[in-house]
Design an enzyme around this catalytic site. Structure first.
Site, PDB file in Angstrom:
ATOM      1  N   HIS A   1      -5.497  -4.246  29.489  1.00 37.31           N
ATOM      2  CA  HIS A   1      -5.431  -5.688  29.762  1.00 37.31           C
ATOM      3  C   HIS A   1      -6.830  -6.300  29.804  1.00 37.31           C
ATOM      4  CE1 HIS A   1      -4.012  -9.468  31.618  1.00 37.31           C
ATOM      5  NE2 HIS A   1      -5.103  -9.372  32.363  1.00 37.31           N
ATOM      6  N   GLU A   2      -7.751  -5.619  30.463  1.00 36.16           N
ATOM      7  CA  GLU A   2      -9.117  -6.136  30.549  1.00 36.16           C
ATOM      8  C   GLU A   2      -9.803  -6.107  29.182  1.00 36.16           C
ATOM      9  OE1 GLU A   2      -9.773  -7.758  33.053  1.00 36.16           O
ATOM     10  OE2 GLU A   2      -8.102  -6.971  34.254  1.00 36.16           O
TER      11      GLU A   2
ATOM     12  N   HIS B   1      -9.047  -9.212  27.374  1.00 39.39           N
ATOM     13  CA  HIS B   1      -9.936 -10.339  27.662  1.00 39.39           C
ATOM     14  C   HIS B   1     -11.220 -10.250  26.835  1.00 39.39           C
ATOM     15  CE1 HIS B   1      -7.574 -12.206  30.727  1.00 39.39           C
ATOM     16  NE2 HIS B   1      -7.621 -11.172  31.551  1.00 39.39           N
TER      17      HIS B   1
ATOM     18  N   HIS C   1     -12.607 -12.984  24.167  1.00 40.57           N
ATOM     19  CA  HIS C   1     -13.967 -13.512  24.201  1.00 40.57           C
ATOM     20  C   HIS C   1     -14.619 -13.390  22.824  1.00 40.57           C
ATOM     21  CE1 HIS C   1     -18.273 -13.434  26.005  1.00 40.57           C
ATOM     22  NE2 HIS C   1     -17.890 -14.663  25.767  1.00 40.57           N
TER      23      HIS C   1
END
Length: 228
Positions: A100-101, A104, A108
């Site tokens: 999940h991270e 991100h 980005h």
């Protein structure tokens, strides 16, 4: 009746109950699937490194951060930080959270619009969050309507931030599951377990948004009652 016992607190009760339920849901779901080991035995850190590299994010380091479920991607310094349980864990939950991270980080890199908007308003939101209550209460105590209104406007920025956060988090989870599947990190029931963990985590953001909206409604109700 003193101001801080105002009946408008009733606006917050449903949001508080939803928040408590969401926190319980994410904690229990993570705890449950943290006991389910992935068949490949890959740690959260290894999964994250795999997914970062497969998306050309070789330059993003992975660091350990203190705390439980304190995992996050920091776009300001392009660093992925994982809690110890996730970093070293080989469970379905650890891999899901780590992925999940990474989602991100991919957002980005690709300048995902909701993330760009959210990051751009962070300074304004931090300021609004700090000043909104001060201005609002000062306006109430001093009976200065413009201060009350300004406090509400500032708090509205917090609500907007929470609303924009929802698609950012949902998209990161969708990217995570897609990448897990593409790289063959989890299979079948393991992948479905990771999805349950991420779905539970998403509930906390939904709850935070409901709470922020409820607070805004409450502030408007207090302001209107003072005008009558």
């Amino acid at each position: 009746m003193p101001f801080f016992y105002d009946s408008t607190y009733l606006f917050l009760i449903p949001a508080m109950l939803i928040s408590l339920w969401a926190q319980f849901k994410v904690s229990s779901t993570f705890e449950n699937y943290s006991k389910v080991r992935g068949s490949r035995g890959i740690t959260g850190a290894e999964a994250a490194r795999n997914l970062l590299d497969s998306n050309g994010l070789y330059y993003v380091p992975i660091e350990i951060v203190r705390g439980k479920l304190s995992d996050h991607y920091d776009p300001t310094v392009k660093v992925l930080r994982l809690s110890e349980d996730v970093y070293y864990g080989t469970s379905v939950a650890s891999v899901g959270v780590a992925a999940h991270e990474v989602g991100h980080a991919i957002q980005h890199k690709n300048s995902y619009k909701p993330l760009v908007i959210r990051n751009s308003i962070v300074p304004a939101v931090n300021l609004g969050s700090s000043l909104s209550w001060i201005l609002f209460f000062a306006g109430i105590v001093l009976s200065i309507k413009p201060l009350v209104t300004l406090g509400i406007v500032f708090f509205s920025a917090v609500v907007v931030f929470q609303i924009i956060t929802l698609p950012v988090e949902f998209d990161a989870s969708a990217r995570a599951l897609k990448e897990i599947r593409a790289q063959g990190i989890l299979y079948g029931e393991e992948e479905r377990g990771a999805k349950k963990v991420l779905d539970a985590a998403a509930l906390t953001y939904v709850a935070a948004t409901i709470m922020a909206v409820s607070q805004l409604i409450r502030l408007v109700a207090i302001s209107n009652s003072r005008d009558n």
